[in-house]
Design an enzyme around this catalytic site. Structure first.
Site, PDB file in Angstrom:
ATOM      1  N   CYS A  30     -12.205  54.919   1.485  1.00 46.60           N
ATOM      2  CA  CYS A  30     -13.121  55.990   1.861  1.00 46.60           C
ATOM      3  C   CYS A  30     -13.134  56.268   3.355  1.00 46.60           C
ATOM      4  O   CYS A  30     -13.759  57.223   3.798  1.00 46.60           O
ATOM      5  CB  CYS A  30     -14.542  55.645   1.394  1.00 46.60           C
ATOM      6  SG  CYS A  30     -15.149  54.134   2.162  1.00 46.60           S
ATOM      7  N   ASP A  32     -14.604  54.472   5.592  1.00 45.49           N
ATOM      8  CA  ASP A  32     -15.807  53.932   6.221  1.00 45.49           C
ATOM      9  C   ASP A  32     -15.488  52.609   6.907  1.00 45.49           C
ATOM     10  O   ASP A  32     -14.453  51.993   6.660  1.00 45.49           O
ATOM     11  CB  ASP A  32     -16.903  53.710   5.172  1.00 45.49           C
ATOM     12  CG  ASP A  32     -17.411  55.021   4.612  1.00 45.49           C
ATOM     13  OD1 ASP A  32     -17.299  56.038   5.317  1.00 45.49           O
ATOM     14  OD2 ASP A  32     -17.913  55.033   3.483  1.00 45.49           O
ATOM     15  N   CYS A  59     -21.337  54.175   3.467  1.00 49.87           N
ATOM     16  CA  CYS A  59     -22.286  54.755   2.524  1.00 49.87           C
ATOM     17  C   CYS A  59     -23.522  53.864   2.420  1.00 49.87           C
ATOM     18  O   CYS A  59     -23.559  52.763   2.960  1.00 49.87           O
ATOM     19  CB  CYS A  59     -21.624  54.909   1.169  1.00 49.87           C
ATOM     20  SG  CYS A  59     -21.350  53.323   0.370  1.00 49.87           S
ATOM     21  N   CYS A 103     -17.206  49.118  -1.652  1.00 46.20           N
ATOM     22  CA  CYS A 103     -18.190  49.081  -0.564  1.00 46.20           C
ATOM     23  C   CYS A 103     -18.596  47.626  -0.297  1.00 46.20           C
ATOM     24  O   CYS A 103     -18.681  47.202   0.857  1.00 46.20           O
ATOM     25  CB  CYS A 103     -19.415  49.909  -0.918  1.00 46.20           C
ATOM     26  SG  CYS A 103     -19.041  51.522  -1.623  1.00 46.20           S
TER      27      CYS A 103
HETATM   28 FE1  FES Z   1     -17.245  54.065   1.748  1.00 49.61          FE
HETATM   29 FE2  FES Z   1     -19.101  52.994   0.192  1.00 49.61          FE
HETATM   30  S1  FES Z   1     -18.084  54.888  -0.108  1.00 49.61           S
HETATM   31  S2  FES Z   1     -18.235  52.179   1.959  1.00 49.61           S
END
Ligand code: FES
Length: 162
Positions: A30, A32, A59, A103
């Site tokens: 993602c 992140d 997220c 995540c």
């Molecule tokens: Fe990226 Fe949860 S969607 S850490």
């Protein structure tokens, strides 16, 4: 604490300026990132985790799991914390939906990076302050490098999703 509570009231959020170690991990799924700081202390002749904190460009699930993880590892030795899986770190929050499993794995990766970034042989009293940048953005700009005790790891993308 359930997932909703952890999202609404995350614990241990923010940079720790006197940390002994820090780890930053990005998720290839993602994009992140999460960064996790650890401070150790001596207790009953053992070196245990005194406290941990985190920053997240992630997220809400990642924030909730990081919040829970920083609580769960308190009082554990480095070795004990290294044995904790993503499932264990998020277990008190209840089962994560399949699309949110990564995540928790990102938080586990940041925890491992922080734990492995600090030598177990270094006594707490002589451990130098961690030379890290003030923000997660600094880690992003330094991605791909290892500077001081900052360990940046980009996880492997599961074969099924490539
Ligand atoms: Fe990226 Fe949860 S969607 S850490």
């Amino acid at each position: 604490m359930n997932l909703e509570d952890a999202i609404a009231n995350p614990q241990n959020l923010g940079e720790m300026t006197d940390a002994d170690s820090v780890g930053t991990v990005g998720s290839p799924d993602c994009g992140d990132m999460v960064r996790l700081w650890i401070k150790y202390k001596e207790k009953d002749g053992r070196k245990v985790i005194d406290k941990a904190s985190f920053q997240s460009f992630g997220c809400q699930t990642a924030i909730a799991v990081a919040s829970m993880a920083t609580e769960l590892i308190r009082g554990k030795t480095r070795e004990e914390a290294l044995q904790m899986s993503a499932a264990e770190l998020s277990q008190p929050l209840g089962p994560l939906p399949p699309m949110k499993i990564h995540c928790g794995q990102m938080v586990e990766g940041a925890l491992r990076a922080a734990l492995e970034g600090e030598s177990a042989a270094v006594p707490v009293s002589s451990a130098p302050a961690t030379p890290v940048g003030p923000t997660l953005a600094d880690a992003l700009s330094a991605a791909g490098k290892t500077a001081g005790k900052v360990k940046i790891v980009f996880g492997e993308k599961p074969a099924s999703q490539s």
